[in-house]
Design a protein around this motif. Structure first.
Motif, mmCIF file in Angstrom:
data_model
loop_
_atom_site.group_PDB
_atom_site.id
_atom_site.type_symbol
_atom_site.label_atom_id
_atom_site.label_comp_id
_atom_site.label_asym_id
_atom_site.label_seq_id
_atom_site.Cartn_x
_atom_site.Cartn_y
_atom_site.Cartn_z
ATOM 1 N N LEU A 57 59.068 -74.471 19.039
ATOM 2 C CA LEU A 57 59.204 -73.688 17.807
ATOM 3 C C LEU A 57 59.767 -72.297 18.086
ATOM 4 C CD1 LEU A 57 58.509 -73.496 14.740
ATOM 5 C CD2 LEU A 57 56.236 -72.695 15.432
ATOM 6 N N ASP A 58 59.550 -71.770 19.298
ATOM 7 C CA ASP A 58 60.002 -70.446 19.715
ATOM 8 C C ASP A 58 59.476 -69.358 18.782
ATOM 9 O OD1 ASP A 58 61.280 -68.568 21.297
ATOM 10 O OD2 ASP A 58 63.170 -68.709 20.193
ATOM 11 N N PRO A 59 58.146 -69.284 18.602
ATOM 12 C CA PRO A 59 57.590 -68.270 17.702
ATOM 13 C C PRO A 59 57.605 -66.888 18.320
ATOM 14 C CG PRO A 59 55.818 -69.439 18.797
ATOM 15 C CD PRO A 59 57.105 -70.077 19.272
ATOM 16 N N HIS A 60 57.616 -65.873 17.472
ATOM 17 C CA HIS A 60 57.484 -64.500 17.963
ATOM 18 C C HIS A 60 56.070 -64.268 18.471
ATOM 19 C CE1 HIS A 60 58.468 -60.186 18.100
ATOM 20 N NE2 HIS A 60 57.219 -59.993 17.713
ATOM 21 N N GLU A 61 55.102 -64.902 17.823
ATOM 22 C CA GLU A 61 53.690 -64.660 18.132
ATOM 23 C C GLU A 61 52.911 -65.963 18.061
ATOM 24 O OE1 GLU A 61 49.807 -62.688 15.929
ATOM 25 O OE2 GLU A 61 51.816 -61.994 15.368
ATOM 26 N N VAL A 62 51.939 -66.122 18.976
ATOM 27 C CA VAL A 62 51.024 -67.263 18.967
ATOM 28 C C VAL A 62 49.587 -66.738 18.965
ATOM 29 C CG1 VAL A 62 50.119 -69.216 20.292
ATOM 30 C CG2 VAL A 62 52.586 -68.897 20.077
ATOM 31 N N PRO A 63 48.872 -66.865 17.837
ATOM 32 C CA PRO A 63 47.454 -66.492 17.830
ATOM 33 C C PRO A 63 46.623 -67.581 18.505
ATOM 34 C CG PRO A 63 48.394 -66.530 15.597
ATOM 35 C CD PRO A 63 49.342 -67.239 16.496
ATOM 36 N N MET A 64 45.723 -67.160 19.401
ATOM 37 C CA MET A 64 44.826 -68.076 20.090
ATOM 38 C C MET A 64 43.432 -67.913 19.494
ATOM 39 S SD MET A 64 46.621 -69.688 22.457
ATOM 40 C CE MET A 64 45.377 -70.303 23.580
ATOM 41 N N ASN A 65 43.008 -68.917 18.718
ATOM 42 C CA ASN A 65 41.675 -68.938 18.142
ATOM 43 C C ASN A 65 40.805 -69.942 18.891
ATOM 44 O OD1 ASN A 65 41.996 -67.455 15.276
ATOM 45 N ND2 ASN A 65 43.810 -68.724 15.602
ATOM 46 N N PHE A 66 39.501 -69.704 18.875
ATOM 47 C CA PHE A 66 38.544 -70.632 19.465
ATOM 48 C C PHE A 66 37.560 -71.025 18.371
ATOM 49 C CE2 PHE A 66 40.018 -67.593 22.606
ATOM 50 C CZ PHE A 66 40.625 -68.447 23.510
ATOM 51 N N LEU A 67 37.273 -72.318 18.279
ATOM 52 C CA LEU A 67 36.477 -72.823 17.169
ATOM 53 C C LEU A 67 35.132 -72.110 17.053
ATOM 54 C CD1 LEU A 67 36.182 -74.961 14.900
ATOM 55 C CD2 LEU A 67 34.953 -76.367 16.577
ATOM 56 N N ILE A 68 34.865 -71.631 15.846
ATOM 57 C CA ILE A 68 33.534 -71.157 15.468
ATOM 58 C C ILE A 68 32.967 -72.239 14.543
ATOM 59 C CG2 ILE A 68 32.197 -69.354 14.340
ATOM 60 C CD1 ILE A 68 34.534 -67.444 14.841
ATOM 61 N N PRO A 69 32.009 -73.022 14.998
ATOM 62 C CA PRO A 69 31.474 -74.096 14.145
ATOM 63 C C PRO A 69 30.862 -73.526 12.869
ATOM 64 C CG PRO A 69 30.806 -74.409 16.444
ATOM 65 C CD PRO A 69 31.395 -73.028 16.344
ATOM 66 N N GLN A 70 31.454 -73.867 11.728
ATOM 67 C CA GLN A 70 31.048 -73.267 10.463
ATOM 68 C C GLN A 70 30.056 -74.170 9.726
ATOM 69 O OE1 GLN A 70 31.892 -70.310 9.544
ATOM 70 N NE2 GLN A 70 33.658 -69.826 10.819
ATOM 71 N N PRO A 71 28.953 -73.614 9.229
ATOM 72 C CA PRO A 71 27.986 -74.413 8.471
ATOM 73 C C PRO A 71 28.640 -75.098 7.274
ATOM 74 C CG PRO A 71 27.088 -72.245 8.971
ATOM 75 C CD PRO A 71 28.537 -72.209 9.356
ATOM 76 N N GLY A 72 28.320 -76.372 7.101
ATOM 77 C CA GLY A 72 28.839 -77.130 5.970
ATOM 78 C C GLY A 72 30.150 -77.836 6.217
ATOM 79 N N THR A 73 30.835 -77.501 7.318
ATOM 80 C CA THR A 73 32.101 -78.168 7.634
ATOM 81 C C THR A 73 31.852 -79.378 8.532
ATOM 82 O OG1 THR A 73 32.538 -76.919 9.658
ATOM 83 C CG2 THR A 73 33.255 -75.923 7.574
#
Length: 348
Positions: A243-259
């Motif tokens: 994709l050659d993005p300008h930016e890549v955000p790196m998130n780590f799963l936060i287990p959310q109640p109800g999901t």
């Protein structure tokens, strides 16, 4: 900063894992060529005793091809909750019994959030909405908000994350002066149907293609720890590179109640760091941003290790439905690491 060439040694020839890092050094650090999917997988499978060397190499690559500056960004939700999509990680989906309820942020609130973000030294302010894609009301709210931010004298750069777009909407955002658009691919194409069923990975890709062709900067990353395999993390890294993005955000799963992911375990810090370093070696020239979940996964020390392991951008303050560290803590961390904040004049 240019590192001295690494010479092959007898140890490298005896130790396949050391040889993997030696090959990555020559290919990525010296030539600036990102790793292939097979190579990323090899990095992700390195033993823990190789992690310090891997992080050091990722930092060298970041310094060589991106420089020492760190881009600081703040985000705010203009429309929270009530989203019709079923992204299994997201507490803002209206399909799950989560505590999050639908709400809109008014224009004065948006202007205040932009001013508070600018006061931290951030150069980027991202307006986010929990929607499949923007309707006329949302686009009008965004336009009015951007105009009000500008009229207040705040020249911070404006990014948006408003879901999937049509070509007409892309053109409208360009006309508003939005310079960067965030739309995360979230995970590897092969894993995506396990994470979202109400739309496809290809639909997200099409939005990003239109954004890129319109001249806006592309911001696209995802979430680590949603049940994907090492093979799928490697697949995701090279798909982002394509994709050659300008930016890549790196998130780590936060287990959310109800999901559906509320009982998922948070990934170990060492695996998070190894993944960040692997993505840096796949994307040597891309801005790699620490985003949601880093506090839970890595803690304070881990955040510093990540900044010395390939990361060169950071979201400060709170996230959309989760609290982050105080912005002052992150700014103090960057100061202690002697990492200058990228100036607004350099990004205009």
């Amino acid at each position: 900063m240019t590192a001295a060439p690494h010479q092959d040694t007898a140890l490298d020839r005896r130790d396949p894992e050391a040889a993997i890092l030696t090959a990555a050094r020559e290919q990525v650090l010296e030539r600036g060529e990102g790793l292939s999917e097979k190579q990323v997988l090899e990095i992700l499978r390195l033993d823990d005793d190789q992690l310090p060397g891997l992080l050091a190499l990722a930092h060298e690559v970041r310094m060589r091809w991106c420089g020492p500056e760190v881009e600081v960004e703040g985000i705010v939700s203009v429309k929270t909750g009530g989203c019709p999509e079923d992204c299994h990680f997201c507490s803002q989906s209206g399909r799950f019994p989560t505590p999050v309820r639908s709400a809109w942020l008014d224009i004065p609130g948006l202007v205040k959030a932009a001013a508070e973000t600018a006061d931290t030294g951030a150069t980027e302010f991202c307006i986010v909405a929990a929607v499949r894609g923007p309707d006329a009301r949302l686009l009008s709210q965004v336009r009015d908000g951007i105009n009000a931010i500008r009229e207040s004298g705040n020249d911070i750069q404006i990014a948006c994350s408003l879901g999937m777009l049509t070509q007409e909407q892309v053109d409208e955002l360009v006309e508003m002066g939005v310079h960067r658009y965030n739309h995360n691919l979230e995970t590897a194409r092969s894993h995506f149907p396990n994470v979202v069923t109400t739309h496809s990975w290809e639909e997200r890709w099409d939005t990003l293609r239109m954004v890129s062709e319109a001249g806006m900067e592309v911001c696209s990353g995802g979430i680590v720890g949603m049940g994907e395999t090492d093979e799928q993390r490697a697949e995701f890294a090279v798909q982002l590179a394509e994709l050659d993005p300008h930016e890549v955000p790196m998130n780590f799963l936060i287990p959310q109640p109800g999901t559906p992911y509320e009982k998922y375990e948070v990934i170990e810090g060492k695996d998070a760091l190894r993944t960040v370093a692997a993505f840096r070696l796949a994307l040597p020239r891309t801005m790699l941003r620490f985003a949601g979940g880093r506090e839970l996964t890595l803690g304070d020390l881990g955040a510093e290790q990540g900044m010395l392991g390939g990361v060169n951008a950071i979201i400060v303050g709170n996230y959309l439905t989760n609290l982050g560290r105080p912005a002052s803590q992150d700014l103090e961390m960057l100061s202690g690491l002697k990492m200058p904040i990228k100036a607004l004049s350099e990004t205009l």
